[in-house]
Design an enzyme around this catalytic site. Structure first.
Site, short mmCIF file in Angstrom:
data_model
loop_
_atom_site.label_atom_id
_atom_site.label_comp_id
_atom_site.label_asym_id
_atom_site.label_seq_id
_atom_site.Cartn_x
_atom_site.Cartn_y
_atom_site.Cartn_z
N ASP A 118 -4.04 1.82 -122.76
CA ASP A 118 -4.74 0.72 -122.74
C ASP A 118 -5.97 0.22 -123.81
OD1 ASP A 118 -6.59 2.77 -122.14
OD2 ASP A 118 -7.44 1.80 -120.29
N SER A 159 -11.05 8.06 -111.88
CA SER A 159 -11.98 7.00 -112.32
C SER A 159 -13.25 7.05 -111.47
CB SER A 159 -11.44 5.73 -112.38
OG SER A 159 -10.63 5.53 -113.39
N SER A 198 -16.31 7.65 -112.53
CA SER A 198 -17.07 7.29 -113.49
C SER A 198 -16.98 5.61 -113.40
CB SER A 198 -17.25 7.86 -114.77
OG SER A 198 -16.03 7.71 -115.24
N GLU A 205 -18.95 0.53 -120.29
CA GLU A 205 -18.95 2.15 -120.00
C GLU A 205 -18.80 2.82 -121.45
OE1 GLU A 205 -16.37 2.93 -116.93
OE2 GLU A 205 -16.43 5.27 -117.40
N ASP A 246 -9.58 1.09 -115.92
CA ASP A 246 -10.07 1.38 -114.83
C ASP A 246 -11.07 0.61 -114.13
OD1 ASP A 246 -8.98 3.70 -115.60
OD2 ASP A 246 -10.83 4.60 -116.24
#
Ligand code: NG1
Length: 415
Positions: A47, A138, A140, A172, A183
């Site tokens: 990604d 994921s 977080s 993030e 995510d």
């Protein structure tokens, strides 16, 4: 999708969260947010190269009960004792706490939204989560998304999933990991019963219904994949290596006049030259880890496209074979697997799985296993006896071994 005999589900009692809120702050919350974790089916570590990925959101989620405040303060309690209460003021440059502090995942969206949209209004909140922590699912990003959705809603900033996801992906990086946007996009934008092929720049989600008789099992190796210390550096290094490999390859292709002009990105490159040719050329131009990282990125992107077709055709074995190839590439070319993850993959295959691979960043955490409705029981049984019991890790198994239910993305509602 079969879920029989396996814990999990989408219906939950929220009253406990509300009760804790009232005990903590003396009056009830006014808003409830939920943001799910995710399991990535295929398309790992690409990604951040702008290449497509194919995850789905999980039944496990972060839930946040909150009440807006009239000032800049955010106060947040977690129902999990491991995460102590935090509070901070919203401003465009918020000083992070020390690396690994959970509160940084709340500061991250606050700072980003303050910087971009000038938001200032905080909230009192209580948060709980049933997403396994540091397992590549994921947890977080679900906190980042839940807090981000709450703050954006309060300040009337757009909460449209794709626009918020792009903001949250940038947010993030505040914690130090140079992640891609997978995510945040799936946790905000997923649909019930669907996986989504995500493409970047611009961000798009193509929703694909998971065939009813396919079961994606998630199994946690027990090796903690905490991406805040050495693993963060290992993750960021791979991103750098991919950038460098791209730079060397595109320069070579332009000098040799193989491409008319300099390809500026991986999607640009993969859209100009087919994967097989690219790999052949790279084997002459790149060496060592740059060659391996490049080969993984290019072949994994091709596997994602193929995997979407296999799912649309309900070809469980075709999809499974691509998962196996993905794991092999993550192990030998990307060096993000562990002995425990390899063992889980091997045990799942022995039990009759159509395919299995590590999921998420790797370095520990979970594998995702594909089985049909008719073989899922046997695969689960084999994982229990040949992995968890053998390692004497059979307690609290429902948290470490479950069938993933493809769920809808994050939501906010008034109460
Ligand atoms: P996890 O598994 O949650 O650590 C990380 C990145 C993703 C992606 C995967 C590997 C973050 C927030 N997430 O996920 O963007 O690169 O690794 O495919 O950094």
């Amino acid at each position: 999708m079969a879920t029989s005999g396996v814990p999990g589900g989408t219906c939950r009692r929220l009253s406990t969260l509300e009760e804790v809120f009232e005990e903590t702050y003396g009056s009830p919350p006014t808003l409830l947010v939920r943001a799910p974790g995710r399991v990535n089916l295929i398309g790992e570590h690409i990604d951040y190269n702008g290449l497509p990925v194919f995850p789905m959101a999980l039944q496990h989620e972060v839930r946040l009960a909150l009440r807006p405040r009239d000032d800049e303060t955010v106060r947040l309690h977690s129902n999990d004792q491991r995460f102590p209460p935090i509070h901070f003021e919203i401003e465009p440059a918020i000083e992070p706490w020390k690396k690994g502090s959970w509160g940084n995942y709340a500061k991250a969206p606050a700072q980003e939204l303050a910087e971009r949209f000038g938001i200032w209004q905080g909230f009192d909140g209580v948060l709980e989560s049933d997403i396994p922590v540091a397992a590549g699912l994921s947890s977080s990003s679900a906190i980042v998304n839940a807090v981000g959705l709450a703050l954006a809603h309060i300040s009337e900033v757009s909460t449209e999933p794709r626009s918020l996801a792009a903001v949250m992906a940038d947010a993030e990086r505040y914690v130090g990991t140079q992640g891609g946007g997978m995510d945040q996009a799936i946790s905000l934008g997923a649909r019930d019963r669907c996986a989504a092929k995500i493409t970047f720049h611009p961000l798009r989600l193509r929703h694909v219904v998971v065939p009813d008789d396919w079961c994606f099992i998630v199994a946690d190796s027990g090796d903690v994949a905490e991406k805040s210390g050495a693993l963060q550096a290992a993750y960021n290094l791979r991103r750098k290596e991919c950038d460098e490999a791209l730079r060397v390859m595109t320069a070579h292709l332009a000098t040799e006049k193989i491409t008319a002009q300099l390809c500026m990105s991986y999607p640009d490159l993969c859209g100009t030259i087919d994967a097989e040719t690219l790999i052949k050329i790279s084997e002459q131009v790149l060496q060592g880890s740059l060659l391996r990282r490049f080969r993984h990125a290019v072949t994994e992107a091709a596997r994602v496209d193929e995997a979407v077709d296999r799912m649309l055709a309900a070809d469980v074995h075709g999809f499974g074979a691509l998962m196996d190839a993905s794991h092999a590439s993550l192990k030998t070319d990307y060096h993000v697997s562990t002995a425990a993850l390899d063992e889980l993959v091997a045990v799942a295959k022995e039990g009759g799985a159509a395919g299995a691979r590590l999921t998420g960043a790797g370095f520990g955490g979970c594998v995702v296993v594909l089985a049909s409705r008719w073989t899922v029981g046997e695969v689960l049984e084999t994982l229990v006896t040949e992995y968890f019991e053998r390692r004497h890790q059979a307690e609290r198994l429902e948290e470490r071994l479950f069938v993933a239910v493809p769920c809808r993305g994050a939501s906010i509602r008034e109460i």
